[in-house]
Scaffold this active site. Structure first.
Site: not given
Ligand code: NDP
Length: 445
Positions: A124, A164
């Site tokens: 990571k 991520d």
């Molecule tokens: P993104 O940055 O694309 O999306 C994260 C989302 O969560 C955004 O909409 C963000 O809002 C929102 N967010 C952040 N903090 C909070 C909070 N405290 N409460 C509510 N919403 C929140 O990230 P990903 O979708 O890529 O990743 C999301 C999760 O999935 C992480 O835990 C990541 O490690 C995991 N993951 C991702 C993978 C991938 O392929 N991308 C693979 C496996 C796991 P805003 O943009 O307004 O901050």
């Protein structure tokens, strides 16, 4: 193995790394029995070797903003374990990034990657850089500065980062472009690449799709499907949008999405043009959740709250770690929610997980349920090596198959005497055994 003794030692050696402690404890508690049944693990000191990353790199990332002001961020790459394949794991750009969070994510990644059945080790990385509100050229300069440090330590058979939180297609593009310039070669050193330059179809939606395929298998154990079910999703990022799309395709109704400042409740469902609208907003880098309620009359923005207070059948936390606590878990349970499937990494606190499991509710950890993202990254690596592109259907079928087999593995290793499937235990044991046996086979390295 004595979990408390190992944890005491770990906490002493890694003070203040609470997320990392939380992730290790969860794994140790689930594998304790299997570990003790296999004395060769203990004599090879597998746990002590697993909880210490192979190497941790931190470096300075200086960059200049559009006004010429200089900023300095900290970059990280943690190469945790490569017993079963090249290091593999995403890069996260977020102000909260620190060693503890990246070690928890890297540690989890070892077992997740093992579960996919593909040859990938765990890693990571990322930075405490905040991409929010930055211009494209600022993001590009930052990515180039980061790659200047990273390019020497990654490679298609060594370490293959991906996206991520805060790292999507745009950032991967800037990172890849600069790598190509420095290394003078086009190789699969990153996944999540654009489709015109080595990316795989389905990779952008893969984590969300995979999570829903996994949940579909969980529902099937109860003779149920997504048809007509109400679903709460948190976040609206890479993972959440893919999940929302697939739930709608399977006949479910997504009624919430969220951001750090609140959530949208739309009882009429979030699908079709609403998802398109959100995707357009996402591309602007602005706040995306609140404007939804201005655009669609059926949606209400509930400020400062989390979506877990809404009455739903299924919850898919897809935003970030520890975003669903014990109180939220009780709200969901009291409202009749009976399936929780983690799209994000460790979004439910240990107390929330305990609350779900003690009520016999279906609960799947991210390590298993969100493995579709890295699995499809593995498929992207395979296509890059063979220098061919598979069709959308071919990639999606493989992803579906992988998620079904991860589910089968969890059921095999996690079903207790009463027939309840402890997916946490199942995923940890299945992921651990493959890595631990590989480490034993390869001697002390
Ligand atoms: P993104 O940055 O694309 O999306 C994260 C989302 O969560 C955004 O909409 C963000 O809002 C929102 N967010 C952040 N903090 C909070 C909070 N405290 N409460 C509510 N919403 C929140 O990230 P990903 O979708 O890529 O990743 C999301 C999760 O999935 C992480 O835990 C990541 O490690 C995991 N993951 C991702 C993978 C991938 O392929 N991308 C693979 C496996 C796991 P805003 O943009 O307004 O901050």
């Amino acid at each position: 193995m004595n979990v408390d003794l190992i944890m005491n030692e770990l906490v002493k050696k890694n003070p203040g790394e609470v997320e990392y402690h939380q992730a290790v404890r969860e794994v140790l508690e689930s594998i304790e029995e299997v570990y003790n049944e296999n004395p060769h693990f203990e004599s090879a000191k597998i746990i002590e070797r697993l909880v210490e990353p192979d190497r941790v790199m931190t470096f300075k990332v200086p960059w200049a903003d559009d006004q010429g002001t200089i900023h300095v961020n900290r970059g990280f790459r943690i190469q945790f374990n490569n017993a079963i394949g090249p290091y593999k794991g995403g890069l996260r750009f977020h102000p909260s990034v620190n060693l503890s969070i990246l070690k928890f994510l890297g540690f989890e990644q070892i077992f997740k990657n093992s579960l996919t059945s593909l040859p990938m080790g765990g890693a990571k990385g990322g930075s405490d850089f905040d991409p929010k509100g930055k211009s494209n050229s600022e993001i590009m300069r930052f990515c180039q500065s980061l790659m200047l440090e990273l390019w020497n330590i990654i490679g298609p058979d060594t370490d293959v980062p991906a996206g991520d939180i805060g790292v999507g297609g745009r950032e991967i593009g800037y990172l890849y472009g600069f790598y190509r310039k420095l290394a003078r070669e086009n190789t699969g050193i990153l996944t999540g690449k654009g489709i015109n330059w080595g990316g795989s179809l389905v990779r952008p939606e893969a984590t969300g799709f995979g999570c829903v395929y996994f949940a579909k298998e969980m529902l099937a154990t109860k003779g149920e499907t997504f048809q007509g079910k109400k679903v709460a999703i948190s976040g609206f990022g890479n993972v959440a949008w893919g999940a929302a799309l697939k739930v709608s395709e399977l006949g479910g109704k997504v009624v919430t999405i969220s951001g750090p400042d609140g959530y949208i409740h739309d009882p009429e469902g979030i699908s079709g043009e609403k998802i398109e609208f959100m995707l357009e907003l996402r591309a602007t880098n602005d706040d995306i959740v609140a404007p939804y309620a201005l655009e669609f009359d059926s949606g209400q923005f509930i400020q400062g709250k989390r979506p877990w207070e809404v009455k739903v059948d299924i919850a898919l936390p897809c935003a970030t770690q520890n975003e669903l606590n014990e109180e939220d878990a009780h709200h969901l349970i009291d409202n009749g929610c009976w399936c929780i499937c983690e799209g994000a990494n460790m979004p439910c606190t240990p107390e929330a997980v305990e609350a779900f499991q003690s009520k016999g509710i279906l609960f799947a950890p991210g390590k298993a349920a969100n493995a579709g993202g890295v699995a499809t990254s593995g498929l992207e690596m395979a296509q890059n090596s063979m220098k061919i592109n598979w069709s959308r259907k071919e990639v999606d079928d493989r992803l579906h198959h992988i998620m079904t087999s991860i589910h089968e593995n969890c059921v095999e290793h996690g079903t207790n005497e009463e027939g309840y499937v402890d997916y946490v235990k199942g995923a940890n044991i299945a992921g651990f055994l493959k890595v631990a046996n590989s480490m034993v086979d390869q001697g002390l390295v």
